[in-house]
Enzyme design. Sequence first.
Site, PDB file in Angstrom:
ATOM      1  N   THR A 152      -0.143   0.704   6.772  1.00  0.00           N
ATOM      2  CA  THR A 152      -0.025  -0.366   5.790  1.00  0.00           C
ATOM      3  C   THR A 152       0.142  -1.669   6.568  1.00  0.00           C
ATOM      4  O   THR A 152       0.409  -1.645   7.765  1.00  0.00           O
ATOM      5  CB  THR A 152       1.186  -0.169   4.847  1.00  0.00           C
ATOM      6  OG1 THR A 152       2.381  -0.162   5.632  1.00  0.00           O
ATOM      7  CG2 THR A 152       1.101   1.125   4.061  1.00  0.00           C
ATOM      8  N   THR A 167       0.891  -1.167   0.000  1.00  0.00           N
ATOM      9  CA  THR A 167       0.000   0.000   0.000  1.00  0.00           C
ATOM     10  C   THR A 167       0.914   1.197   0.000  1.00  0.00           C
ATOM     11  O   THR A 167       2.081   1.077   0.350  1.00  0.00           O
ATOM     12  CB  THR A 167      -0.821   0.025   1.324  1.00  0.00           C
ATOM     13  OG1 THR A 167      -1.645  -1.118   1.395  1.00  0.00           O
ATOM     14  CG2 THR A 167      -1.671   1.263   1.470  1.00  0.00           C
TER      15      THR A 167
HETATM   16  N1  ASP Z   1      -3.420  -2.556   4.421  1.00  0.00           N
HETATM   17  C1  ASP Z   1      -3.673  -3.113   3.128  1.00  0.00           C
HETATM   18  C2  ASP Z   1      -4.946  -3.900   3.174  1.00  0.00           C
HETATM   19  O1  ASP Z   1      -5.168  -4.616   4.116  1.00  0.00           O
HETATM   20  C3  ASP Z   1      -2.609  -3.995   2.603  1.00  0.00           C
HETATM   21  C4  ASP Z   1      -1.192  -3.622   2.894  1.00  0.00           C
HETATM   22  O2  ASP Z   1      -0.900  -2.517   3.287  1.00  0.00           O
HETATM   23  O3  ASP Z   1      -0.306  -4.439   2.724  1.00  0.00           O
HETATM   24  O4  ASP Z   1      -5.700  -3.820   2.227  1.00  0.00           O
END
Ligand code: ASP
Length: 348
Positions: free
Chosen positions: A249, A198
Site C-alpha cells: 500500500t 488500500t
Molecule cells: N497503492 C495505492 C495506489 O497507488 C494507494 C494506496 O495504497 O494508498 O493506487
Amino acid sequence: MISRRTLLAAAASLPVAARAAQDVLRATPPVAISSSNGLGTTKKAVELMREGKDTVEAAVEGVVLVEDDPNDTSVGYGGLPNELGVVQLDASVMHGPTMRAGAVGCLESIKNPSRVAKMVMERTDHVLLVGPGALAFAKAMGFQEENLLTERARRAWLRWKTTLSDQDDWLSDEEMKADFDYIEPRHPDAMAHRPTGTISCIALNDKREVSGCTTTSGLAYKLPGRVGDSPIIGAGLYVDGEVGGCGSTGRGEAVLQSCGSRTVVENMKRGMTPAEAILDVLKRICDQTKSPRLLNRPGRPNFDVNFYALRVDGAYAGGRIYRGGRFAVNDGGESRLVDSVYLFENAR
Ligand code: ASP
C-alpha cells in the site's frame, strides 16, 4: 540547486532500520497479515482457512469486509473518486499453489473488485481486464452495478475540487523541467498529503499454501484511467507458492517503478527474512527517487510505501519508509496490530 551528485550521495548514506531485521516474527499457520485497516479481514481469513476454505478465497472474502464498508474511503464502496468524481477500483489476486493470478483495473460501479479479480483468474485465460471490458465481464459473471460514490466521498471530492491548488497530478512546465534539472524541492520538509489507502492481505494455511489479494480505490482524485500498483501482479501483489507472498500500500507509482512485491518475494527466495526483504526494496525505492518534487531537503521521499510479507514457514513482517507504520496479523483468536520495520525515524 541540488546537484545530481549530492542526491546520489544522500541516497547512498541511508541508515538501516531501527529494529534489527533478524528479529523474525513467526506464526503457526493458518495465519493472515494485512494493512492496518484489516483487523476484521485477517480474522475472517483465518476463520475461513480453519473451515478448510482455499487461501485465495480466505484473502478475498476477508478484504470484502473492507470493500463493503462505506467508512473506509480507500477501498470499494465509499472509496474516494477520481478527478471527475467517478470511483474507479483496482484489485488483484494471486494463488500460490497454481501460480495463477487475476486482476481488474479502473473498474466502475462494482463494489467488490477483489471478487471480480478472482473470477478473471478462475474463468478466463487472462490475468488483467480494465475499464469497460472489466465491467462487461463482471456483469456477465452476475455482479450488480451500483453507485459507489457515497455522500461523504462526494463532499470530500467537491472540497478538493473547489480548493484546487497544486494538489493534482498534472505537472507544470516548471515541475517537468525540475525533474530533469534536479532543482531544489519547493516544499523541502513537507510530506505529500493526498489521501491514499488500500487493503492488501496475504493468507497462509496449515498445508503451507499461500495466496494474496490487494484491493483499492487508488489515489484520491487521480487522473481518470490512472492505474496504480494494486492490480499489477509483481507490483501491488506477488505470491510464489514455494516461498511466500507480499502485498503493498502507499504511493503506487513508486511500487510500480520498483516491481516492489515481486522483488520482496525474490529477496525471500534468496534467503532474506521478510523484514530484510522489505527493507531492501524500500531502500531501492529511496535510491530510485530522483524527482525533486518527490524529495525533501535531505533527499528523502516525501511519500511513504508499505509492504506486508509472509513466508511459507510462517515468518512475516510489515515495513515502510518512515517510522509509525503498523499492520494487522491474525493466527487465531483476535487480530492484533504489530509495528512495521522502517528505514527512517522521520522525513527530516
Ligand atoms: N497503492 C495505492 C495506489 O497507488 C494507494 C494506496 O495504497 O494508498 O493506487
